[in-house]
Design an enzyme around this catalytic site. Structure first.
Site, short mmCIF file in Angstrom:
data_model
loop_
_atom_site.label_atom_id
_atom_site.label_comp_id
_atom_site.label_asym_id
_atom_site.label_seq_id
_atom_site.Cartn_x
_atom_site.Cartn_y
_atom_site.Cartn_z
N GLU A 102 3.13 -6.66 -10.57
CA GLU A 102 2.34 -7.87 -10.32
C GLU A 102 2.96 -9.10 -10.99
O GLU A 102 2.29 -10.12 -11.17
CB GLU A 102 0.89 -7.67 -10.78
CG GLU A 102 0.19 -6.57 -10.00
CD GLU A 102 -1.28 -6.41 -10.32
OE1 GLU A 102 -1.83 -7.19 -11.11
OE2 GLU A 102 -1.88 -5.48 -9.76
N LYS A 116 -12.84 -5.14 -4.63
CA LYS A 116 -11.61 -5.13 -3.82
C LYS A 116 -12.01 -4.71 -2.41
O LYS A 116 -12.49 -3.58 -2.21
CB LYS A 116 -10.62 -4.10 -4.37
CG LYS A 116 -10.05 -4.40 -5.76
CD LYS A 116 -9.36 -3.15 -6.30
CE LYS A 116 -8.51 -3.44 -7.54
NZ LYS A 116 -8.06 -2.16 -8.19
P1 PGA Z 1 -3.94 -1.35 -8.16
O1 PGA Z 1 -4.09 -2.12 -9.53
O2 PGA Z 1 -4.01 -2.33 -7.05
O3 PGA Z 1 -2.63 -0.64 -8.28
O4 PGA Z 1 -5.11 -0.36 -8.09
C1 PGA Z 1 -5.04 -3.13 -9.72
C2 PGA Z 1 -6.15 -2.67 -10.63
O5 PGA Z 1 -6.18 -1.51 -11.08
O6 PGA Z 1 -7.07 -3.45 -10.91
ZN ZN Z 2 -8.10 -1.84 -12.30
#
Ligand code: PGA
Ligand code: ZN
Length: 409
Positions: free
Chosen positions: A196, A326
């Protein structure tokens, strides 16, 4: 009305294929959505449809693209583009067949098409008059599954406290990012950046990384805990087992592990701590809230997977104090909106988040603003797939005439 649906394979920030869906309305409006992808995914998340086999490690999405065109398209064509709930109900039913990646891209495309057909941005479809901008939580150092498990903890982030405007928050975080880079350069070789965009340093462990953050905040002329707090995503599912938590050559039972995190939360200015326990460790999550919940806000990600019912239950159990949201964990915009509503109804804070595998899609900036999120999390302040979202938030704030940031937790 939705008049046509098309789809294509595009590429994400890890060089993996993902699906883009495009929706056109009878009035000629257009909307697009691209599915992101996690690396540290929870087992209860909506399942992506990947082709399997040898090509691209089995990650290709040819089948998902075909199904978007041949199955999703015909079933949502003819529906009112403004009836997101009706479209998403159909998408949710098809999810197991066409994949959560396909439904996520389609659902986002419908949201953007609905905005385009009225000549307004997606955030305004959700709320015509947001009262604040979400406070950005920004990665400085990456670890865990995003950096070959160099550190057990996945995300070392900062949360700007003193700025009242989002543009100032980005400025301060950029200073901290640079300052941590300067401290690292003095220490010796670096590995580059994690998934990221955060620094991927040589560190001896969690406390070394936390010391680096504090040093960076101070070098940027800011006061840790006053101007700039620290946020951690432990992503403990990644190193949880039936026996407890394995970190380096040490192994902790649940009680010892949460006691260790409690010690860190009291030694450093940590304001939020995500997934302190694994996705199946309800006792660990409750213990985290009970022990360290007075110093840091306990956030559920893998533990909640953007599921309204799980959020409701976790709030009742006092296993979380904030919900990470998400869209692709649940597969539709409406499913995620219900999760936001469940969080609000139970007095939980709301953090709208991107994934570690991202693209130029900026939906998350619109969702975070339109849903009135307290915090928005999209990774570091570097790399285009991250800055696309931050820069969109700057534009949204400008369009809104400059809003205050949401109150810090
Ligand atoms: P991921 O990481 O998109 O790899 O799940 C983001 C998070 O864990 O918040
Ligand atoms: Zn997370």
């Amino acid at each position: 009305t939705i008049a046509a649906v098309c789809a294509r394979r595009v590429w994400d920030s890890r060089g993996l294929p993902t699906i883009e869906v495009e929706v056109r309305t009878s009035s000629g409006a257009r909307g697009q959505g691209i599915a992101p992808a996690g690396a540290s995914t929870g087992r209860r998340e909506a399942r992506e449809l990947r082709d399997g086999g040898d090509r691209l490690g089995g990650c290709d999405v040819i089948r998902a693209v075909e199904l978007a065109i041949s199955v999703v398209g015909p079933r949502i064509t003819g529906i009112d583009v403004h009836d997101q709930e009706a479209v998403d109900a159909i998408l949710a039913r098809m999810g197991p067949e066409v994949g959560g990646n396909t439904t996520t891209a389609a659902s986002l495309a419908v949201l953007h098409a609905a905005g385009a057909s009225r000549g307004i941005p997606a955030w305004a479809v959700l709320d015509a008059a947001p009262r604040w901008m979400p406070r950005p939580q920004i990665q400085i150092i990456g670890g865990g599954a995003h950096a070959a498990h160099r550190t057990a903890v996945q995300d070392f982030m900062v949360l700007p406290l003193s700025p009242t405007r989002i543009a100032d928050a980005f400025f301060e975080v950029a200073e901290v990012y640079r300052a941590v880079g300067a401290v690292l350069a003095e220490r010796g070789p670096r590995r580059g950046v994690a998934d990221e965009g955060g620094h991927w340093p040589e560190v001896t462990g969690t406390e070394d990384a936390l010391d680096l953050l504090v040093a960076g905040i101070e070098r940027a002329g800011l006061v840790p805990g006053v101007d700039m707090a620290i946020s951690l995503d432990i992503a403990a599912t990644q190193f949880a087992s039936a026996d407890g938590y394995g970190v380096g050559d040490r192994s902790y039972d649940t009680a010892d592990w949460i006691a260790e995190l409690d010690r860190l939360c009291r030694a450093y200015p940590i304001s939020t701590i995500e997934d302190p326990a694994g996705e199946d460790d309800a006792r660990g999550m409750r213990r985290a809230v009970a022990t360290l919940g007075d110093t840091a806000v306990v956030v559920g990600d893998d533990y909640l997977v953007t599921d309204a019912d799980r959020i409701e239950a976790a709030a009742r159990d006092e296993a979380v104090q904030a919900a990470l949201i998400k869209v692709n964990q649940v597969g539709t915009v409406t499913g995620a909106a219900r999760a936001v509503a469940a969080a609000r109804a139970n007095d939980l804070s709301v953090i709208v988040s991107a994934r570690s595998g991202e693209t130029e899609d900026v939906s998350v900036a619109h969702l975070a603003t339109g849903w009135g999120a307290d915090i928005v999390k999209v990774g570091s302040i570097t790399r285009g797939e991250r800055t696309a979202k931050w820069n969109e938030l700057i534009r949204i704030d400008e369009a809104l005439g400059g809003l205050p940031l949401a109150p810090a937790p």
